[in-house]
Design an enzyme around this catalytic site. Sequence first.
Site, PDB file in Angstrom:
ATOM      1  N   THR A  35      -9.039 117.330  22.449  1.00  0.00           N
ATOM      2  CA  THR A  35      -7.900 116.857  21.675  1.00  0.00           C
ATOM      3  C   THR A  35      -7.020 118.011  21.247  1.00  0.00           C
ATOM      4  O   THR A  35      -7.486 119.157  21.185  1.00  0.00           O
ATOM      5  CB  THR A  35      -8.416 116.105  20.418  1.00  0.00           C
ATOM      6  OG1 THR A  35      -7.301 115.603  19.675  1.00  0.00           O
ATOM      7  CG2 THR A  35      -9.234 116.996  19.507  1.00  0.00           C
ATOM      8  N   THR A  52      -5.705 112.349  21.977  1.00  0.00           N
ATOM      9  CA  THR A  52      -6.989 112.777  22.515  1.00  0.00           C
ATOM     10  C   THR A  52      -7.282 112.168  23.882  1.00  0.00           C
ATOM     11  O   THR A  52      -6.653 111.201  24.283  1.00  0.00           O
ATOM     12  CB  THR A  52      -8.127 112.417  21.523  1.00  0.00           C
ATOM     13  OG1 THR A  52      -7.869 113.038  20.302  1.00  0.00           O
ATOM     14  CG2 THR A  52      -9.476 112.798  21.995  1.00  0.00           C
TER      15      THR A  52
HETATM   16  N1  GLU Z   1      -8.354 114.576  15.618  1.00  0.00           N
HETATM   17  C1  GLU Z   1      -9.132 113.411  15.897  1.00  0.00           C
HETATM   18  C2  GLU Z   1     -10.601 113.675  15.716  1.00  0.00           C
HETATM   19  O1  GLU Z   1     -11.048 114.745  15.988  1.00  0.00           O
HETATM   20  C3  GLU Z   1      -8.927 112.929  17.259  1.00  0.00           C
HETATM   21  C4  GLU Z   1      -7.550 112.481  17.452  1.00  0.00           C
HETATM   22  C5  GLU Z   1      -7.501 111.296  18.320  1.00  0.00           C
HETATM   23  O2  GLU Z   1      -8.418 110.851  18.930  1.00  0.00           O
HETATM   24  O3  GLU Z   1      -6.429 110.793  18.406  1.00  0.00           O
HETATM   25  O4  GLU Z   1     -11.306 112.808  15.334  1.00  0.00           O
END
Ligand code: GLU
EC number: 2.3.2.2
Length: 598
Positions: free
Chosen positions: A427, A409
């Site tokens: 992300t 992200t």
């Molecule tokens: N998929 C995660 C989320 O939406 C973010 C991934 C990340 O920050 O590495 O919380």
Amino acid sequence: MRTRARLVPVLALVTATGLLGAAAPAQAGQAPPGKQPVAAGWGGAVSSVDADATAAGLEVLRRGGNAVDAAVATAAALGVTEPYSAGIGGGGYFVHYDARTGRVETIDGRETASRTADAALFQENGTPIPFADAVTSGLSVGVPGTAATWEQALRRWGSRSLDEVLKPAERIADRGFTVDQTFRDQTAANQSRFQDFPASRALFLPGGQLPVVGTAFRNPELAATYRELGRRGTDALYRGPIGADVVRTLQHPPVDPASGRTARPGKVDAADLAAYRVRFQEPTHVSYRGLDVYGPAPSSSGGTTVGEALNVLAAGRAADLTDPAQYDHRYLEASRIAFADRNRWVGDPSAVQVPTRQLLDPAYAASRACLIDPAHALTSPLAPGDPYHPAPCATAGPAVAEPYEGQSTTHLTVADRWGNVVAYTLTIEQTGGSGITVPGRGFLLNNELTDFDFAPLTPGVPDPNLPGPGKRPRSSISPTVVLKDGKPYLALGSPGGATIITTVLQVLTGRVDRGLSLEQAIAAPRASQRNTAATQAEPAFLASPEAARLKELGHVFASVPEIGAATGVERLPDGRWLAAAEPVRRGGGAAGVVRPTG
Ligand code: GLU
């Protein structure tokens, strides 16, 4: 984020337009724009993890664009230079302060499951499939929300067309950016799966090799995709040929038959893409020591969890504590408590009942803060409370385990000369997303649906984050805007999966409770307690005298190399903007302002 050794003055960043402009052929080894972790001045500010992306946002501000225009330009550039963290194959949450109306509004641009998905999406014969199998698959690809977020943000608050704000990113993609060690390392970490997908191999492993540090990395297919979006609007993706390619790719992951890899197909189809809508929704809001703190409401758990933790800190008057170890104790306990509630109660509100208002009620926080003992650490997993029926020190049902979440992200923060502010985290889930590039289009597909729980975390306890039709997986993304007396004061955010929440909380409280400057608060050693037995902490935190005291209180730590990669902006008392980014983590970020004052 990509590491660059060369540091040049802020002025060079401000004049970086030239590097993006017509007179800037990207030869192999050409010096990229310089980067600084802090800058102050007039005319607006941009802070991101990447110098090219920050320069793209500053270019738009300098040409009279507003914070939203610049945020989209910065995000689009990150889609080029940070393709493993962000891009039109993914989603995100956009928080906007409008100087004209004084309102904070948000866009939930989260990816969605197919309308045909159900709670057993990631199960076979009643058993969850191995997580690793889901990670590199079409099954984990949600309908991407990022392009729609850009278009809708521009339509509602912007002053430039999508076509115009995509131009700097198109130039970077056409001419190339300079590969650095971090980009190479991130490619290496994905090498085994990229090489199994011919389109990913051709793009990210040119000539079958890792990109070489110091050379230019070009992505003309992504430049062409951006041009198509600019010309035709996002219908090209949601109802057109780009979308057809996305659907074909996720339904028939284009894996090299010789690789021996199988990649499960996804369910998302053209009708799912056509049905995709971002959600404009009210931000979460808490009042903390006279400041108004806004974040994204569910489907992200960012706003409710940061907000509940702040309320717990306020209930215990943590800011009045003079002992730094005791303050850290309260910070860790507030986070532990807020995560216990998050894991039990937060999911997509279109699919499950989410007690957003109750979780943010100071009376509820007081009932939870009652658990904190100044002399002893709580034990995790801690049971959740019942926000519908708060009772002092009460818990409701068994503790819920902390689910796995990725660590990729990217976050950007922008402010303009009119006082508009954007905090935007986007992300594609984990670094490299699904690993699957859309052939001919130059971008990776997300694997965001792995943020769902594959089965109830605790048997017998309702799980708000199971897959469902059209549902958004719970996020931790926490772009945060803070107002003081109704005017912007701070905006910030970070990548880092579930650690996003604790990083935002720690930076924010570092600034407003601990007397640190924004750049000091971003640089400070981090610890992240998410209702697990051990608190993750960076080595510098563990080396502090406070850590020794915390251990005496019963806190248990697990060392991790680094947590988060925050960026932020602050309005200084004289009206200038301060932009701040990481000085070291993930190779350091890039802060810039339009007219620096040194
Ligand atoms: N998929 C995660 C989320 O939406 C973010 C991934 C990340 O920050 O590495 O919380």
